[in-house]
Design a protein around this motif. Structure first.
Motif, mmCIF file in Angstrom:
data_model
loop_
_atom_site.group_PDB
_atom_site.id
_atom_site.type_symbol
_atom_site.label_atom_id
_atom_site.label_comp_id
_atom_site.label_asym_id
_atom_site.label_seq_id
_atom_site.Cartn_x
_atom_site.Cartn_y
_atom_site.Cartn_z
ATOM 1 N N UNK A 1 0.827 -1.196 0.000
ATOM 2 C CA UNK A 1 0.000 0.000 0.000
ATOM 3 C C UNK A 1 0.872 1.260 0.000
ATOM 4 N N UNK A 2 0.485 2.218 -0.831
ATOM 5 C CA UNK A 2 1.225 3.478 -0.832
ATOM 6 C C UNK A 2 0.491 4.494 0.042
ATOM 7 N N UNK A 3 1.275 5.195 0.872
ATOM 8 C CA UNK A 3 0.692 6.239 1.716
ATOM 9 C C UNK A 3 1.040 7.611 1.148
ATOM 10 N N UNK A 4 0.173 8.587 1.399
ATOM 11 C CA UNK A 4 0.511 9.971 1.060
ATOM 12 C C UNK A 4 1.324 10.604 2.187
ATOM 13 N N UNK A 5 0.898 10.338 3.395
ATOM 14 C CA UNK A 5 1.510 10.976 4.568
ATOM 15 C C UNK A 5 1.841 9.903 5.596
ATOM 16 N N UNK A 6 3.096 9.898 6.039
ATOM 17 C CA UNK A 6 3.515 8.939 7.065
ATOM 18 C C UNK A 6 4.032 9.719 8.272
ATOM 19 N N UNK A 27 -6.714 13.093 6.320
ATOM 20 C CA UNK A 27 -7.595 11.944 6.076
ATOM 21 C C UNK A 27 -8.927 12.450 5.511
ATOM 22 N N UNK A 28 -9.454 13.534 6.087
ATOM 23 C CA UNK A 28 -10.754 14.051 5.626
ATOM 24 C C UNK A 28 -10.664 14.575 4.196
ATOM 25 N N UNK A 29 -9.439 14.947 3.763
ATOM 26 C CA UNK A 29 -9.256 15.424 2.383
ATOM 27 C C UNK A 29 -8.966 14.277 1.421
ATOM 28 N N UNK A 30 -9.016 13.045 1.931
ATOM 29 C CA UNK A 30 -8.858 11.879 1.051
ATOM 30 C C UNK A 30 -7.441 11.334 0.954
ATOM 31 N N UNK A 31 -6.514 11.906 1.712
ATOM 32 C CA UNK A 31 -5.140 11.380 1.684
ATOM 33 C C UNK A 31 -5.060 10.117 2.524
ATOM 34 N N UNK A 32 -4.167 9.214 2.106
ATOM 35 C CA UNK A 32 -3.917 8.007 2.893
ATOM 36 C C UNK A 32 -2.815 8.329 3.899
ATOM 37 N N UNK A 33 -3.137 8.137 5.167
ATOM 38 C CA UNK A 33 -2.215 8.521 6.236
ATOM 39 C C UNK A 33 -1.931 7.312 7.134
ATOM 40 N N UNK A 34 -0.672 7.139 7.517
ATOM 41 C CA UNK A 34 -0.304 6.051 8.424
ATOM 42 C C UNK A 34 0.611 6.560 9.518
ATOM 43 N N UNK A 63 -8.911 8.267 14.066
ATOM 44 C CA UNK A 63 -8.282 9.180 13.098
ATOM 45 C C UNK A 63 -8.471 8.740 11.651
ATOM 46 N N UNK A 64 -8.866 7.487 11.448
ATOM 47 C CA UNK A 64 -9.030 6.990 10.071
ATOM 48 C C UNK A 64 -7.710 6.636 9.398
ATOM 49 N N UNK A 65 -6.745 6.154 10.200
ATOM 50 C CA UNK A 65 -5.438 5.793 9.632
ATOM 51 C C UNK A 65 -5.553 4.587 8.707
ATOM 52 N N UNK A 66 -4.738 4.564 7.650
ATOM 53 C CA UNK A 66 -4.694 3.401 6.750
ATOM 54 C C UNK A 66 -3.839 2.295 7.354
ATOM 55 N N UNK A 67 -2.787 2.667 8.077
ATOM 56 C CA UNK A 67 -1.962 1.672 8.771
ATOM 57 C C UNK A 67 -1.445 2.260 10.077
ATOM 58 N N UNK A 68 -1.229 1.388 11.051
ATOM 59 C CA UNK A 68 -0.476 1.793 12.246
ATOM 60 C C UNK A 68 0.380 0.599 12.659
ATOM 61 N N UNK A 69 1.676 0.836 12.711
ATOM 62 C CA UNK A 69 2.593 -0.262 13.039
ATOM 63 C C UNK A 69 3.527 0.174 14.153
ATOM 64 N N UNK A 70 4.194 -0.834 14.722
ATOM 65 C CA UNK A 70 5.164 -0.550 15.784
ATOM 66 C C UNK A 70 6.460 -1.283 15.467
ATOM 67 N N UNK A 71 7.571 -0.550 15.485
ATOM 68 C CA UNK A 71 8.859 -1.169 15.126
ATOM 69 C C UNK A 71 9.492 -1.919 16.298
#
Ligand SMILES: [Zn+2]
Length: 239
Positions: A1-6, A27-34, A63-71
């Motif tokens: 998956x490609x994100x706009x904003x990370x 997110x409300x403007x349609x950007x994919x954010x993670x 928040x409507x995040x597309x992904x949330x990960x932990x390193x």
């Protein structure tokens, strides 16, 4: 998956506190954010790594995040070293964000400035073809460098280089912060009070946002610090 904003963050809840309004707005403007958290916040006085994981996933939904990960880097002790940089490089190449937001350049918690430098160095290294990383299938990842990189502002006052209008997104930001039930003011909690669980902490956060908003003529603002001069295509974009 490609994100706009990370958003890269040393601890779960740094992203919400530093740039929850920016996240919700994009997110409300349609950007994919993670959001990728570097550590599980296991040294936090209140809560446990497990409760913070649940809380961070609850917040991601708000928040409507597309992904949330932990390193899974070590809270308090991670370094800006090769192994940490390669983990972040891998994540940047996996999600190919156009814009990256990272921790504050200086702050009360030493992990924040460390996280800021780790994020910045990894974004640079991710663009070098000769830095080799592989994806989860063992395939070589291609180079990727985000085109913009900003630091959000955390507890300590840092003079912003630009301010984003987040009016209309304050409520959702607060909801995402309060999803971290063990961390912030909660009258029914019996855990020891901390710097951030004191009720005045969230009032200070709001006062800062109102002040940043005031500086650009809106109700609420979030401030960001740049690493290089920001360029614009036309001068009418600026508030
Ligand atoms: Zn933090």
């Amino acid at each position: 998956m490609k994100l706009d904003l990370l958003v890269l963050a040393s601890h779960p809840d740094d992203a919400e506190l530093g740039c929850g309004g920016a996240i919700a707005k994009h997110v409300s403007q349609g950007y994919k954010v993670g959001v990728i958290d570097f550590t599980r916040g296991e040294l936090g006085t209140r809560g446990t790594p497990e409760t913070r994981e649940t809380e961070s996933l609850d917040s991601a939904k708000i928040l409507g995040l597309s992904i949330r990960e932990n390193l899974g880097l070590r809270d308090g002790f991670f370094q800006n070293g090769e192994s940490e940089q390669l983990k972040v490089v891998n994540a940047i190449r996996r999600y190919k964000p156009e814009v990256v937001l990272a921790n504050a350049i200086r702050d009360r918690h030493p992990d924040h400035a460390k996280g800021a430098d780790l994020a910045y160095d990894a974004c640079f290294l991710a663009g070098l073809a000769k830095v080799k990383t592989t994806d989860e299938n063992g395939l070589e990842q291609g180079p990727w460098r985000p085109r913009a990189f900003y630091h959000y502002i955390q507890s300590e006052f840092v003079e912003p280089d630009l301010i984003l209008d987040v009016s209309g997104f304050w409520e959702i930001k607060m909801k995402s912060i309060l999803a971290f039930k063990t961390q912030f003011h909660n009258p029914s909690s019996e855990e020891p009070e901390t710097y951030i669980s004191n009720p005045s902490f969230l009032r200070k956060l709001e006062a800062r946002a109102i002040d940043f908003g005031h500086a650009i003529g809106v109700s609420y603002g979030e401030g960001f610090k740049v690493r290089r001069f920001p360029g614009v295509q036309n001068l009418f974009d600026l508030l």
